[in-house]
Structure formats: structure tokens, C-alpha cells
Write a protein that holds these residues in place. Structure first.
Motif, PDB file in Angstrom:
ATOM      1  N   ARG A 195     -56.896 -27.680  -4.143  1.00 56.21           N
ATOM      2  CA  ARG A 195     -57.810 -27.906  -3.026  1.00 56.21           C
ATOM      3  C   ARG A 195     -57.376 -27.012  -1.876  1.00 56.21           C
ATOM      4  NH1 ARG A 195     -54.757 -32.321  -4.058  1.00 56.21           N
ATOM      5  NH2 ARG A 195     -56.433 -33.698  -4.736  1.00 56.21           N
ATOM      6  N   ASP A 196     -58.333 -26.641  -1.036  1.00 53.93           N
ATOM      7  CA  ASP A 196     -58.020 -25.810   0.127  1.00 53.93           C
ATOM      8  C   ASP A 196     -57.452 -26.618   1.278  1.00 53.93           C
ATOM      9  OD1 ASP A 196     -58.982 -23.514  -1.139  1.00 53.93           O
ATOM     10  OD2 ASP A 196     -61.030 -23.887  -0.459  1.00 53.93           O
ATOM     11  N   LEU A 197     -57.699 -27.916   1.249  1.00 53.42           N
ATOM     12  CA  LEU A 197     -57.359 -28.735   2.394  1.00 53.42           C
ATOM     13  C   LEU A 197     -57.046 -30.152   1.922  1.00 53.42           C
ATOM     14  CD1 LEU A 197     -57.457 -29.331   5.532  1.00 53.42           C
ATOM     15  CD2 LEU A 197     -59.864 -29.877   5.178  1.00 53.42           C
ATOM     16  N   LEU A 198     -56.053 -30.758   2.536  1.00 49.94           N
ATOM     17  CA  LEU A 198     -55.733 -32.158   2.303  1.00 49.94           C
ATOM     18  C   LEU A 198     -55.736 -32.859   3.656  1.00 49.94           C
ATOM     19  CD1 LEU A 198     -54.812 -34.353   0.269  1.00 49.94           C
ATOM     20  CD2 LEU A 198     -52.462 -33.752   0.866  1.00 49.94           C
ATOM     21  N   SER A 199     -56.626 -33.860   3.806  1.00 49.48           N
ATOM     22  CA  SER A 199     -56.739 -34.582   5.071  1.00 49.48           C
ATOM     23  C   SER A 199     -56.604 -36.070   4.814  1.00 49.48           C
ATOM     24  CB  SER A 199     -58.097 -34.308   5.733  1.00 49.48           C
ATOM     25  OG  SER A 199     -58.249 -32.935   6.013  1.00 49.48           O
ATOM     26  N   PHE A 200     -56.055 -36.775   5.783  1.00 44.83           N
ATOM     27  CA  PHE A 200     -56.029 -38.227   5.674  1.00 44.83           C
ATOM     28  C   PHE A 200     -56.117 -38.838   7.064  1.00 44.83           C
ATOM     29  CE2 PHE A 200     -51.600 -36.801   5.557  1.00 44.83           C
ATOM     30  CZ  PHE A 200     -50.972 -37.574   6.518  1.00 44.83           C
ATOM     31  N   GLY A 201     -56.788 -40.000   7.103  1.00 41.49           N
ATOM     32  CA  GLY A 201     -56.948 -40.734   8.348  1.00 41.49           C
ATOM     33  C   GLY A 201     -55.844 -41.752   8.534  1.00 41.49           C
ATOM     34  N   VAL A 202     -55.665 -42.189   9.767  1.00 40.83           N
ATOM     35  CA  VAL A 202     -54.567 -43.076  10.123  1.00 40.83           C
ATOM     36  C   VAL A 202     -55.123 -44.344  10.759  1.00 40.83           C
ATOM     37  CG1 VAL A 202     -52.454 -43.334  11.461  1.00 40.83           C
ATOM     38  CG2 VAL A 202     -53.066 -41.092  10.508  1.00 40.83           C
ATOM     39  N   ALA A 203     -54.864 -45.485  10.152  1.00 40.66           N
ATOM     40  CA  ALA A 203     -55.088 -46.786  10.782  1.00 40.66           C
ATOM     41  C   ALA A 203     -53.715 -47.331  11.174  1.00 40.66           C
ATOM     42  CB  ALA A 203     -55.810 -47.734   9.832  1.00 40.66           C
ATOM     43  N   ARG A 204     -53.690 -48.500  11.775  1.00 43.83           N
ATOM     44  CA  ARG A 204     -52.421 -48.996  12.297  1.00 43.83           C
ATOM     45  C   ARG A 204     -51.400 -49.245  11.194  1.00 43.83           C
ATOM     46  NH1 ARG A 204     -51.025 -51.451  17.140  1.00 43.83           N
ATOM     47  NH2 ARG A 204     -53.208 -51.544  17.756  1.00 43.83           N
ATOM     48  N   ARG A 205     -51.833 -49.751  10.052  1.00 39.86           N
ATOM     49  CA  ARG A 205     -50.894 -50.108   8.992  1.00 39.86           C
ATOM     50  C   ARG A 205     -51.227 -49.486   7.647  1.00 39.86           C
ATOM     51  NH1 ARG A 205     -50.775 -56.536  10.578  1.00 39.86           N
ATOM     52  NH2 ARG A 205     -49.512 -56.343  12.462  1.00 39.86           N
ATOM     53  N   GLN A 206     -52.204 -48.589   7.616  1.00 37.86           N
ATOM     54  CA  GLN A 206     -52.543 -47.954   6.350  1.00 37.86           C
ATOM     55  C   GLN A 206     -53.152 -46.587   6.602  1.00 37.86           C
ATOM     56  OE1 GLN A 206     -56.316 -50.954   6.077  1.00 37.86           O
ATOM     57  NE2 GLN A 206     -55.582 -50.192   4.151  1.00 37.86           N
ATOM     58  N   LEU A 207     -53.139 -45.789   5.546  1.00 37.63           N
ATOM     59  CA  LEU A 207     -53.712 -44.458   5.575  1.00 37.63           C
ATOM     60  C   LEU A 207     -54.918 -44.437   4.649  1.00 37.63           C
ATOM     61  CD1 LEU A 207     -50.335 -42.533   5.141  1.00 37.63           C
ATOM     62  CD2 LEU A 207     -51.493 -43.026   7.297  1.00 37.63           C
ATOM     63  N   VAL A 208     -55.867 -43.551   4.929  1.00 35.35           N
ATOM     64  CA  VAL A 208     -57.034 -43.368   4.069  1.00 35.35           C
ATOM     65  C   VAL A 208     -57.063 -41.905   3.659  1.00 35.35           C
ATOM     66  CG1 VAL A 208     -59.541 -43.482   3.880  1.00 35.35           C
ATOM     67  CG2 VAL A 208     -58.315 -45.213   5.183  1.00 35.35           C
ATOM     68  N   PRO A 232     -44.348 -51.379   2.387  1.00 39.95           N
ATOM     69  CA  PRO A 232     -43.507 -51.148   3.567  1.00 39.95           C
ATOM     70  C   PRO A 232     -43.297 -49.666   3.868  1.00 39.95           C
ATOM     71  CG  PRO A 232     -42.188 -51.917   1.707  1.00 39.95           C
ATOM     72  CD  PRO A 232     -43.614 -52.054   1.292  1.00 39.95           C
ATOM     73  N   VAL A 233     -43.246 -48.825   2.831  1.00 37.06           N
ATOM     74  CA  VAL A 233     -42.997 -47.396   3.061  1.00 37.06           C
ATOM     75  C   VAL A 233     -44.226 -46.734   3.690  1.00 37.06           C
ATOM     76  CG1 VAL A 233     -42.446 -45.190   1.959  1.00 37.06           C
ATOM     77  CG2 VAL A 233     -41.328 -47.293   1.180  1.00 37.06           C
ATOM     78  N   LEU A 234     -45.390 -46.912   3.037  1.00 40.46           N
ATOM     79  CA  LEU A 234     -46.599 -46.270   3.551  1.00 40.46           C
ATOM     80  C   LEU A 234     -47.086 -46.955   4.828  1.00 40.46           C
ATOM     81  CD1 LEU A 234     -48.496 -45.547   0.216  1.00 40.46           C
ATOM     82  CD2 LEU A 234     -46.910 -44.099   1.499  1.00 40.46           C
ATOM     83  N   GLY A 235     -46.872 -48.274   4.928  1.00 46.84           N
ATOM     84  CA  GLY A 235     -47.207 -48.950   6.176  1.00 46.84           C
ATOM     85  C   GLY A 235     -46.361 -48.437   7.334  1.00 46.84           C
ATOM     86  N   GLY A 236     -45.067 -48.166   7.061  1.00 48.53           N
ATOM     87  CA  GLY A 236     -44.209 -47.601   8.100  1.00 48.53           C
ATOM     88  C   GLY A 236     -44.636 -46.205   8.507  1.00 48.53           C
ATOM     89  N   LEU A 237     -45.094 -45.376   7.521  1.00 41.76           N
ATOM     90  CA  LEU A 237     -45.589 -44.034   7.834  1.00 41.76           C
ATOM     91  C   LEU A 237     -46.829 -44.120   8.712  1.00 41.76           C
ATOM     92  CD1 LEU A 237     -45.705 -40.964   7.479  1.00 41.76           C
ATOM     93  CD2 LEU A 237     -46.896 -41.346   5.297  1.00 41.76           C
ATOM     94  N   ALA A 238     -47.761 -45.022   8.354  1.00 46.20           N
ATOM     95  CA  ALA A 238     -48.960 -45.183   9.173  1.00 46.20           C
ATOM     96  C   ALA A 238     -48.593 -45.639  10.583  1.00 46.20           C
ATOM     97  CB  ALA A 238     -49.906 -46.185   8.513  1.00 46.20           C
ATOM     98  N   GLY A 239     -47.649 -46.574  10.694  1.00 47.77           N
ATOM     99  CA  GLY A 239     -47.246 -47.049  12.008  1.00 47.77           C
ATOM    100  C   GLY A 239     -46.625 -45.959  12.865  1.00 47.77           C
TER     101      GLY A 239
END
Length: 420
Positions: A62-75, A86-93
Motif C-alpha cells: 500500500r502507498d499509505l497506512l493511516s489510523f484514527g485515534v480514540a481515547r482507548r482504541q485505534l481504528v 492493555p498494550v494497544l489501549g496504552g498506545l491509543a491513550g
């Protein structure tokens, strides 16, 4: 013959692809490492190398990788991470504390850019400072003070599904307003989010994040049918209704292949308002080079108008019929519109017009009052439209024309007697 009602299958929670999950975990571990060890420590260079290699492998396809940020999760690519992880929730936080609404990673990113990114995110978030920019990495910053839809400290009675939907809507709004056009402090309404998406210059990174949230929210609202998600459902439906057809079509086209579009429309048919469902069907049809009959789309529009505007059982029946027909439709849309363009334009206007007080369609296609009265006399039945037509003829000083119609009536009827 009516089709038998088939209970729709319950949507299964979509798992994050392993390669994306591994990348996000490596990114979270690298951030933890950069926040623990001093500059120059060999572990830092090793963590940069690991993240960069993972990212380089993903950007080969892919040419691009994007992700959105919520308070406790990523999309990311239409899939939301588990907020209980806990790992991905901590990254989102951590990203949330840096007021990051979305992250864009372009092909060609260098190890030095990854190292700078990790160093910035591992440090404490500066107050009011805009995020740095790199040639192949961009942090889309939030530009308003606070956004609240559901309390993060909800009581025991709050369902987890409703809270997830609220958090996803917050993430969508943050990502949509990330560039700051017209954003103000406070909670943006659906109209502000739709306006921001419409006004944003077409950019693959931005669109991918928005599409990711749309896909995930459609799944979440399909699974959660209770009142807890009613406000999210209202805002999502209003946002879709307010988006321009061109913007919505572009987002649907970016949402995957034909099978993924069908899945999206199917999910939306369970969780979005009736008019929003029809707009999505139209956008998906455009993305498929209009494989859905125009007459069928007009029928769905009329059902949606009744579902939204008719009170009581009539509105509920129209709403149920609309959703059932859309669920049947997505399994095999393939017909081209056989109607001439001018004829289709007339039908299109009729399908979206709502009945007025007299029951007649407004605009230049409204039937003449003489025609309404004559039809009522010939069929021996009347109603508000016929009564309004009589009053209109009298109000326009055309009592003679009305008397002629009544005198030529095939047979006496209660309507004719009342009109006399």
C-alpha cells in the motif's frame, strides 16, 4: 408474492489482521522503550529498526497506512482495536494525550523519521504546540478543547457496547476536524463533522481514516440495538444525510471492493436512520456504476420519507419494509436503469417529495384541482386531496368549472353531494 422474512445474521466482530496488529504492538513497545531508556541506549536503535522493518513490509502492499485515534482504541483499515487490550489501549491513550486525532504513514518513510516520531511521542505532550511534520509521517492534531459524548467514567449500568460506539464517534469527529477548519471548542454536532469532511481537500490519508471509522461504527451500531447508542446513531445518520453525494460516493468507493461495500450497507441498514440508509445505497450503486434500478432506489426513497415522517404504525411498517428490502438487495444488485433520462428525472423528483397537508405533491408536477375532483367523482371516493381541490377551485373563483364537473358526474356520490 412476498418474500419470506429471513432473520439477518448477527454481525461478527471483525478481528484486526495479524500484520497490522503486530505493527501496532511493536509501535507501542517501542514507545515504552523510548520512555524508559536514556538517549543513545542500544535498545532504542533496536526498537526503531523493528518498527521500521514492520512498517516497510506493510507499505510494500500500500502507498499509505493511516489510523484514527480514540481515547482507548485505534481504528485502522475499518477495524477497531479492543479497548480492553492493555498494550494497544496504552498506545491509543498516549497518542490521545498528545492530542493526535489520526496518524498517516507514507511509503518511503526512513528510519530517521521513525526515530524522531518515537522520541516525540515518548516525551510529555507539550501544551498548545503543533505536532512536528516529516516528509513521510504526519500527526493530524486536534484543534478544539474538549469533545464529550459519553462519560468515560460511566456507572455500572452503562453498557460497554454503547460506550464503544460513543468513543468511536468521538474518534471520527476528532479525525474529521483534525485540520481545524471551522472547529470550535465544545462538542461538534453532526452538521459540523459533515461540513469538515466535505470541505477537506481530497487526500487519501484523511479519507482512509474517515472510512475506517464509518465501517467500524456501522458494525458497532448493528450489534448494539438498544437505547444506549441512540445518540451516536442519530449523529451518524445526520452526518451521512448532510454529506454531499460526491463526498459520500468517494468514501464508499474507498471502503473496499464490492463485497466490502455490500457488508457496509448491510451493517448500516440495521443501525442507521432510514434516509441515511438510502443515501448509502445510492452511493454504493454509484460506486458500482449504478447497478441498482433507479425505480427501486426511488421506491426506497419513498419508503424512507414515510419511515421518517409518518406517525404511528405506518411509519414503523415503512421503516421495517425499507430495511428488509435493502438486506435482500445487497445480495444481488445488477440491473441497469432502463428508463430514459428525462423520465427518470421526473420520477426522481416525485420519489423525494413528501405529501403536503392536502396529500398532493408540491411543485410543478402537482396535479390540477380539476383533475383531482374529476378522479374522485369517477371512482366514487374522496379524501383530503379532493376536498382541498374543491376549496382551491372556489378560492380561485372557478365555481363554474366546479359546477360543470359535478353536473357531469357519472352518478351521485356522497362527495358530489358534499361539494354541491
Amino acid at each position: 408474492m412476498t418474500q419470506p422474512t429471513v432473520p439477518p445474521p448477527r454481525a461478527e466482530r471483525v478481528a484486526l489482521p495479524r500484520e497490522l496488529s503486530n505493527f501496532l504492538v511493536e509501535l507501542a513497545i517501542a514507545l515504552q522503550t523510548h520512555g524508559t531508556y536514556p538517549a543513545g541506549h542500544p535498545f532504542l536503535a533496536r526498537s526503531v529498526e523493528t518498527v521500521w522493518r514492520r512498517l516497510e513490509g506493510l507499505l510494500l502492499e500500500r502507498d499509505l497506512l493511516s489510523f484514527g485515534v480514540a481515547r482507548r482504541q485505534l481504528v485502522i483499515e475499518g477495524v477497531a482495536t479492543d479497548p480492553a487490550n492493555p498494550v494497544l489501549g496504552g498506545l491509543a491513550g498516549r497518542l490521545h494525550r498528545h492530542r493526535v486525532g489520526a496518524v498517516s504513514l507514507h511509503r518511503g518513510v526512513a528510519p530517521e523519521e521513525v526515530a524522531d516520531l518515537l522520541s516525540v511521542l515518548a516525551a510529555d505532550a507539550p501544551e498548545g504546540a503543533p505536532p512536528p511534520a516529516w516528509p513521510h509521517v504526519r500527526l493530524h492534531a486536534l484543534s478544539y478543547a474538549e469533545l464529550e459524548l459519553a462519560s468515560e467514567d460511566a456507572g455500572e449500568g452503562t453498557r460497554a457496547e454503547a460506550l464503544r460506539a460513543a468513543q468511536l464517534w468521538i474518534g471520527l469527529a476528532r479525525a474529521a476536524l483534525a485540520a481545524g477548519e471551522g472547529a470550535e471548542a465544545g462538542t461538534p454536532e453532526a452538521a459540523a463533522v459533515a461540513q469538515a469532511i466535505d470541505a477537506h481537500p481530497q487526500a487519501q490519508a484523511y479519507d482512509q481514516v474517515i472510512v475506517g471509522y464509518l465501517l467500524q461504527l456501522a458494525r458497532e451500531l448493528r450489534e448494539e440495538g438498544g437505547a444506549g447508542s441512540a445518540e451516536v446513531r442519530r449523529r451518524m445518520s445526520e452526518m451521512i444525510h448532510r454529506l454531499s453525494p460526491e463526498t459520500l460516493r468517494r468514501l464508499v468507493e474507498l471502503g473496499g471492493d464490492a463485497a466490502q461495500r455490500r457488508s457496509f450497507v448491510l451493517d448500516a441498514s440495521h443501525g442507521f436512520a432510514a434516509e441515511a440508509v438510502v443515501k448509502l445505497v445510492e452511493a454504493a450503486a454509484e460506486a458500482q456504476r449504478q447497478p441498482v434500478s433507479g425505480s427501486l432506489l426511488r421506491l426506497l426513497s419513498k419508503l424512507a420519507a414515510h419511515a421518517e415522517g409518518a406517525p404511528g404504525p405506518a411509519g414503523a411498517a415503512a421503516d421495517a419494509a425499507l430495511r428488509e428490502q435493502v438486506q435482500w438487495l445487497v445480495s444481488g444488485w445488477s440491473l441497469e436503469d432502463p428508463n430514459p433520462e428525462a423520465y427518470g428525472a421526473v420520477l426522481e423528483g416525485l420519489s423525494h417529495a413528501r405529501a403536503g397537508a392536502a396529500g398532493a405533491l408540491p411543485g410543478r408536477h402537482e396535479p390540477e384541482p380539476e383533475r383531482i375532483v374529476q378522479t374522485a367523482l369517477e371512482v366514487g371516493a374522496a379524501g383530503p386531496a379532493a376536498e382541498a381541490a374543491v376549496l382551491r377551485l372556489l378560492g380561485e373563483g372557478r365555481a363554474a368549472a366546479l359546477a360543470r364537473l359535478l353536473a357531469e358526474a357519472p352518478e351521485p356520490t356522497p362527495f358530489a353531494e358534499e361539494a354541491w
